[in-house]
Design a protein around this motif. Sequence first.
Motif, PDB file in Angstrom:
ATOM      1  N   ALA A   1      -7.823  15.500 -12.248  1.00 19.87           N
ATOM      2  CA  ALA A   1      -9.385  15.777 -11.940  1.00 19.87           C
ATOM      3  C   ALA A   1      -9.917  14.418 -11.180  1.00 19.87           C
ATOM      4  N   ALA A   2     -10.411  13.691 -12.148  1.00 20.01           N
ATOM      5  CA  ALA A   2     -10.185  12.061 -11.639  1.00 20.01           C
ATOM      6  C   ALA A   2      -9.813  11.347 -10.482  1.00 20.01           C
ATOM      7  N   ALA A   3      -8.149  11.123 -11.227  1.00 22.51           N
ATOM      8  CA  ALA A   3      -8.120  10.330  -9.869  1.00 22.51           C
ATOM      9  C   ALA A   3      -7.603  10.775  -9.243  1.00 22.51           C
ATOM     10  N   VAL A   4      -7.345  12.430  -8.396  1.00 23.88           N
ATOM     11  CA  VAL A   4      -7.483  13.116  -7.673  1.00 23.88           C
ATOM     12  C   VAL A   4      -8.553  13.122  -6.942  1.00 23.88           C
ATOM     13  N   LEU A   5      -9.595  13.030  -6.946  1.00 23.91           N
ATOM     14  CA  LEU A   5     -10.933  13.066  -6.848  1.00 23.91           C
ATOM     15  C   LEU A   5     -11.337  11.598  -6.144  1.00 23.91           C
ATOM     16  N   HIS A   6     -10.753  11.118  -6.414  1.00 23.12           N
ATOM     17  CA  HIS A   6     -10.753   9.413  -6.294  1.00 23.12           C
ATOM     18  C   HIS A   6      -9.958   9.452  -4.655  1.00 23.12           C
ATOM     19  N   LEU A   7      -8.257   9.724  -4.899  1.00 26.04           N
ATOM     20  CA  LEU A   7      -7.809   9.692  -3.885  1.00 26.04           C
ATOM     21  C   LEU A   7      -8.362  10.252  -2.484  1.00 26.04           C
ATOM     22  N   ARG A   8      -8.588  11.804  -2.872  1.00 25.20           N
ATOM     23  CA  ARG A   8      -9.441  12.169  -1.522  1.00 25.20           C
ATOM     24  C   ARG A   8     -10.720  11.226  -0.972  1.00 25.20           C
ATOM     25  N   HIS A   9     -11.446  10.781  -2.402  1.00 32.73           N
ATOM     26  CA  HIS A   9     -12.709   9.853  -1.017  1.00 32.73           C
ATOM     27  C   HIS A   9     -12.274   8.637  -0.683  1.00 32.73           C
TER      28      HIS A   9
ATOM     29  N   ASN B   1       0.778  -1.265   0.340  1.00 37.63           N
ATOM     30  CA  ASN B   1      -0.238  -0.003  -0.071  1.00 37.63           C
ATOM     31  C   ASN B   1       1.051   1.122  -0.622  1.00 37.63           C
ATOM     32  N   ALA B   2       2.125   1.147   1.164  1.00 38.61           N
ATOM     33  CA  ALA B   2       2.363   2.563   1.172  1.00 38.61           C
ATOM     34  C   ALA B   2       3.418   2.592  -0.347  1.00 38.61           C
ATOM     35  N   GLN B   3       4.602   1.701  -1.072  1.00 35.84           N
ATOM     36  CA  GLN B   3       4.723   2.061  -2.399  1.00 35.84           C
ATOM     37  C   GLN B   3       3.531   1.962  -3.349  1.00 35.84           C
ATOM     38  N   PHE B   4       2.438   2.095  -3.626  1.00 38.43           N
ATOM     39  CA  PHE B   4       2.190   2.562  -4.523  1.00 38.43           C
ATOM     40  C   PHE B   4       1.664   3.658  -4.092  1.00 38.43           C
ATOM     41  N   HIS B   5       1.177   3.969  -3.135  1.00 43.42           N
ATOM     42  CA  HIS B   5       1.029   5.136  -2.943  1.00 43.42           C
ATOM     43  C   HIS B   5       2.203   6.408  -3.559  1.00 43.42           C
ATOM     44  N   ASN B   6       3.276   5.459  -3.052  1.00 39.08           N
ATOM     45  CA  ASN B   6       4.746   6.840  -3.555  1.00 39.08           C
ATOM     46  C   ASN B   6       4.847   6.544  -4.607  1.00 39.08           C
ATOM     47  N   MET B   7       4.873   5.838  -5.462  1.00 42.00           N
ATOM     48  CA  MET B   7       4.707   5.393  -6.830  1.00 42.00           C
ATOM     49  C   MET B   7       4.074   6.504  -7.703  1.00 42.00           C
ATOM     50  N   LEU B   8       2.553   6.462  -6.656  1.00 44.37           N
ATOM     51  CA  LEU B   8       1.226   7.401  -7.505  1.00 44.37           C
ATOM     52  C   LEU B   8       2.025   8.768  -7.955  1.00 44.37           C
ATOM     53  N   TYR B   9       3.107   9.115  -6.583  1.00 45.53           N
ATOM     54  CA  TYR B   9       3.102  10.825  -6.584  1.00 45.53           C
ATOM     55  C   TYR B   9       4.465  10.627  -7.195  1.00 45.53           C
ATOM     56  N   GLU B  10       5.781   9.921  -7.118  1.00 45.43           N
ATOM     57  CA  GLU B  10       7.027  10.360  -7.639  1.00 45.43           C
ATOM     58  C   GLU B  10       7.546  11.183  -8.894  1.00 45.43           C
ATOM     59  N   PRO B  11       6.153  10.885  -9.522  1.00 48.27           N
ATOM     60  CA  PRO B  11       6.572  11.765 -11.349  1.00 48.27           C
ATOM     61  C   PRO B  11       6.134  13.377 -11.198  1.00 48.27           C
ATOM     62  N   CYS B  12       5.533  13.909  -9.673  1.00 49.00           N
ATOM     63  CA  CYS B  12       5.144  15.243  -9.867  1.00 49.00           C
ATOM     64  C   CYS B  12       6.561  16.369  -9.746  1.00 49.00           C
ATOM     65  N   ASP B  13       7.769  15.628  -9.628  1.00 46.92           N
ATOM     66  CA  ASP B  13       8.713  16.915  -9.838  1.00 46.92           C
ATOM     67  C   ASP B  13       8.692  17.423  -8.921  1.00 46.92           C
ATOM     68  N   ASN B  14       8.502  17.231  -7.565  1.00 50.45           N
ATOM     69  CA  ASN B  14       9.001  18.583  -6.870  1.00 50.45           C
ATOM     70  C   ASN B  14       9.461  17.815  -5.398  1.00 50.45           C
ATOM     71  N   PRO B  15      10.616  17.231  -5.147  1.00 52.78           N
ATOM     72  CA  PRO B  15      11.300  16.925  -4.107  1.00 52.78           C
ATOM     73  C   PRO B  15      10.924  17.183  -3.106  1.00 52.78           C
ATOM     74  N   GLN B  16      10.503  18.593  -2.756  1.00 51.17           N
ATOM     75  CA  GLN B  16       9.941  18.744  -1.516  1.00 51.17           C
ATOM     76  C   GLN B  16       9.412  18.542  -0.920  1.00 51.17           C
ATOM     77  N   LEU B  17       7.927  18.845  -1.707  1.00 53.66           N
ATOM     78  CA  LEU B  17       6.425  17.790  -1.361  1.00 53.66           C
ATOM     79  C   LEU B  17       6.969  16.346  -1.492  1.00 53.66           C
ATOM     80  N   LEU B  18       7.614  15.749  -2.095  1.00 58.28           N
ATOM     81  CA  LEU B  18       8.175  14.506  -1.811  1.00 58.28           C
ATOM     82  C   LEU B  18       8.282  14.127  -0.394  1.00 58.28           C
ATOM     83  N   GLY B  19       9.891  15.488  -0.052  1.00 56.65           N
ATOM     84  CA  GLY B  19      10.509  14.678   0.967  1.00 56.65           C
ATOM     85  C   GLY B  19       8.587  15.382   2.084  1.00 56.65           C
ATOM     86  N   LEU B  20       8.239  16.649   2.329  1.00 64.19           N
ATOM     87  CA  LEU B  20       7.063  16.188   2.861  1.00 64.19           C
ATOM     88  C   LEU B  20       6.373  15.101   2.874  1.00 64.19           C
TER      89      LEU B  20
END
Length: 220
Positions: free
Chosen positions: A195-203, A134-153
């Motif tokens: 937009a749909a991906a974020v909506l599903h993630l929020r839910h 579960n943790a690995q899946f979520h990390n893989m979702l966010y890794e392409p965001c190209d924002n190291p500071q956000l990933l660090g938080l």
Amino acid sequence: MSGIINDNHTKSSAGDPIYAGLKSDILSGRLKSGLPLRQDDIARDHGVSKIPVREALRRLEVEGLVVFEKNKGARVRHFSEVEILQLIDIRLALECRALELAVDNMIASDLCAMRTLLDEYARTTDITRSSAINAQFHNMLYEPCDNPQLLGLIDDLQQKLGQHLRLLVTEASRLERTMHEHNEILSACEAGDAAAAVLHLRHHIETTKKEVAAFMRRGK
């Protein structure tokens, strides 16, 4: 000379291995929340004075993993039910933003790797392995965001939650529900619909928060 070399960050101290060992034990759950951390015992185990032990504990205090109590010394930080739910709220804000930025940067190999991981998740019956996937899946979702500071938080928050709290989240959440919502998130990513991906993630995270709150109320 192009500049002055500052080696402050490269210096090591006697407290470094103590800090690393205690941190690993706290995050893994080997040192339970609320457990006293006696400086004399730690110093004796490592063959050092109390000075590097105190240094290590203060570093862990800054990271929110250890607390010092008057006349009692240091102990592993215990998160109250309210604090756990507040951390999940922070997770919601950070991870939704990371996914929003990540979707457009995802490539076929990213999506394929996540789909393979979810297939393994569906076959796994061990709760510790399910939590790790579960943790690995979520990390893989966010890794392409190209924002190291956000990933660090996000990583800092995951460390604060710790392995034992991540297991609590996994235990409180229904596997079928989690699998369905993970697939919804990934399908939206595969369609390039941020937009749909974020909506599903929020839910997904909001539902997890409700399940964790109910789980803790029951005292399980």
